[in-house]
Motif scaffolding. Structure first.
Motif, PDB file in Angstrom:
ATOM      1  N   GLY A 184      -0.933  -1.656   3.378  1.00 44.24           N
ATOM      2  CA  GLY A 184      -1.857  -1.249   2.327  1.00 44.24           C
ATOM      3  C   GLY A 184      -1.133  -0.866   1.053  1.00 44.24           C
ATOM      4  O   GLY A 184      -1.530  -1.262  -0.057  1.00 44.24           O
ATOM      5  N   ILE A 185      -0.039  -0.109   1.189  1.00 48.63           N
ATOM      6  CA  ILE A 185       0.747   0.283   0.020  1.00 48.63           C
ATOM      7  C   ILE A 185       1.370  -0.948  -0.630  1.00 48.63           C
ATOM      8  O   ILE A 185       1.369  -1.094  -1.858  1.00 48.63           O
ATOM      9  CB  ILE A 185       1.841   1.289   0.421  1.00 48.63           C
ATOM     10  N   LEU A 186       1.892  -1.849   0.179  1.00 47.16           N
ATOM     11  CA  LEU A 186       2.485  -3.083  -0.344  1.00 47.16           C
ATOM     12  C   LEU A 186       1.453  -3.893  -1.117  1.00 47.16           C
ATOM     13  O   LEU A 186       1.745  -4.432  -2.197  1.00 47.16           O
ATOM     14  CB  LEU A 186       3.057  -3.900   0.819  1.00 47.16           C
ATOM     15  N   LEU A 187       0.236  -3.980  -0.598  1.00 45.85           N
ATOM     16  CA  LEU A 187      -0.824  -4.743  -1.265  1.00 45.85           C
ATOM     17  C   LEU A 187      -1.182  -4.114  -2.611  1.00 45.85           C
ATOM     18  O   LEU A 187      -1.332  -4.820  -3.615  1.00 45.85           O
ATOM     19  CB  LEU A 187      -2.058  -4.798  -0.361  1.00 45.85           C
ATOM     20  N   LEU A 188      -1.294  -2.793  -2.652  1.00 46.98           N
ATOM     21  CA  LEU A 188      -1.610  -2.104  -3.908  1.00 46.98           C
ATOM     22  C   LEU A 188      -0.486  -2.295  -4.921  1.00 46.98           C
ATOM     23  O   LEU A 188      -0.740  -2.520  -6.108  1.00 46.98           O
ATOM     24  CB  LEU A 188      -1.840  -0.611  -3.653  1.00 46.98           C
ATOM     25  N   GLU A 189       0.748  -2.227  -4.463  1.00 47.34           N
ATOM     26  CA  GLU A 189       1.893  -2.423  -5.355  1.00 47.34           C
ATOM     27  C   GLU A 189       1.926  -3.841  -5.910  1.00 47.34           C
ATOM     28  O   GLU A 189       2.249  -4.056  -7.088  1.00 47.34           O
ATOM     29  CB  GLU A 189       3.188  -2.125  -4.603  1.00 47.34           C
ATOM     30  N   THR A 190       1.577  -4.811  -5.086  1.00 43.22           N
ATOM     31  CA  THR A 190       1.623  -6.208  -5.501  1.00 43.22           C
ATOM     32  C   THR A 190       0.686  -6.494  -6.661  1.00 43.22           C
ATOM     33  O   THR A 190       0.995  -7.298  -7.547  1.00 43.22           O
ATOM     34  CB  THR A 190       1.270  -7.126  -4.307  1.00 43.22           C
ATOM     35  N   PHE A 191      -0.453  -5.809  -6.703  1.00 42.00           N
ATOM     36  CA  PHE A 191      -1.433  -6.104  -7.754  1.00 42.00           C
ATOM     37  C   PHE A 191      -1.470  -5.078  -8.883  1.00 42.00           C
ATOM     38  O   PHE A 191      -2.025  -5.351  -9.942  1.00 42.00           O
ATOM     39  CB  PHE A 191      -2.821  -6.286  -7.134  1.00 42.00           C
TER      40      PHE A 191
END
Length: 293
Positions: A184-191
């Protein structure tokens, strides 16, 4: 053939255990979105010291971290900045989700990666994402989502600050829900283009709450500015309302996955099921007479 060689510094505490864990993990898993190991080496060097190394297929486009956060040296050496567009980021996020879903739900034995983060997502020549670094990976008893009570995270599973699930810091058991949090953190960081350790985050404000407060009305305000520049310059045929709707859905998945309570997080197979329709929506062509963003 070009290969990548990971040589372990055996002076570091836990290095030998990490080597064994990675060998054990990679021996039993096969998936198109996992980095393939070619061979392992355990020997002695010319000075008679122990030597351990892992040989992987080479990923020509480096890590997701390098694309999201290029350092000054990288920028200077390149003629033009390397940026990932909206669709590329969504594809990579889907690649990672598929890999983690496989580890949790479809391998011979359920496995927890324990260190999901952009630097452990490597990109091939087509910018397809591959999850790497299984030095902290743990196998789970079949039919469960976590280790038995006598195998807690106090053994040494720490992950990386900003990505590690909060319950691990309190000695909770290793579980698939910990990977979901990191994803979830990785996904938020990606966008958003923001690291979870960004200096703007302090006190009660973290990446999770930063995004959660912006959904749904202000999602355009928190998206990585590189993506806004891309649409303003007309480099994409995506409709503006499509982009906004897709961002709301993507950020919603990221926020749910990074909930503080493990019971509120999604299962990774649900994540993959929700990501695929977002891509379909993103690729919808504009209606006749409709202006592009």
């Amino acid at each position: 053939m070009a290969v990548a060689v990971k040589v372990l510094n055996l002076q570091h505490r836990g290095a030998s255990r990490s080597f064994l864990a990675e060998c054990e993990a990679l021996r039993s898993i096969r998936h198109r979105n996992l980095v393939k190991i070619i061979t392992a080496c355990a020997s002695v060097d010319f000075q008679g010291n122990d030597f351990k190394a892992l040989v992987y297929e080479f990923m020509v486009n480096g890590s997701l971290k390098e694309w999201l956060h290029p350092n000054l040296t990288t920028v200077v050496l390149q003629e033009a900045p390397r940026n990932l567009n909206f669709l590329q980021r969504l594809d990579i996020a889907t690649n990672v989700a598929c890999a983690v879903d496989y580890l949790h739900n479809h391998g011979q034995t359920p496995m927890v990666h324990c260190d999901l983060k952009p630097s452990n997502v490597l990109l091939d020549d087509e910018l397809t994402g591959h999850v790497s670094d299984f030095g902290l990976a743990r196998f789970l008893p079949e039919g469960t989502h976590n280790l038995s009570s006598n195998q807690t995270s106090s053994i040494g599973v720490r992950g990386t600050v900003g990505y590690v699930a909060p319950e691990y810091g309190m000695g909770s058991e290793v579980s698939t829900y910990g990977d979901v949090y990191s994803y979830g953190i990785l996904l938020l960081e990606t966008f958003t283009g923001k690291r979870p350790t960004d200096e703007m985050f302090n006190g009660d404000l973290d990446l999770h709450n930063f995004v959660k407060a912006a959904i749904p009305e202000r999602v355009i305000e928190i998206v990585d500015p590189v993506l806004l520049l891309e649409t303003e310059e007309g480099h994409t045929s995506m409709r503006s309302h499509n982009i906004r709707d897709c961002l709301i859905s993507i950020f919603g998945i990221g926020v749910t996955c990074s909930s503080r309570s493990p019971s509120e997080r999604m299962n990774m197979n649900d994540v993959t099921d929700q990501l695929h329709p977002i891509k379909n929506k993103l690729l919808q062509t504009p209606r006749r007479g409709e202006r592009l963003p």
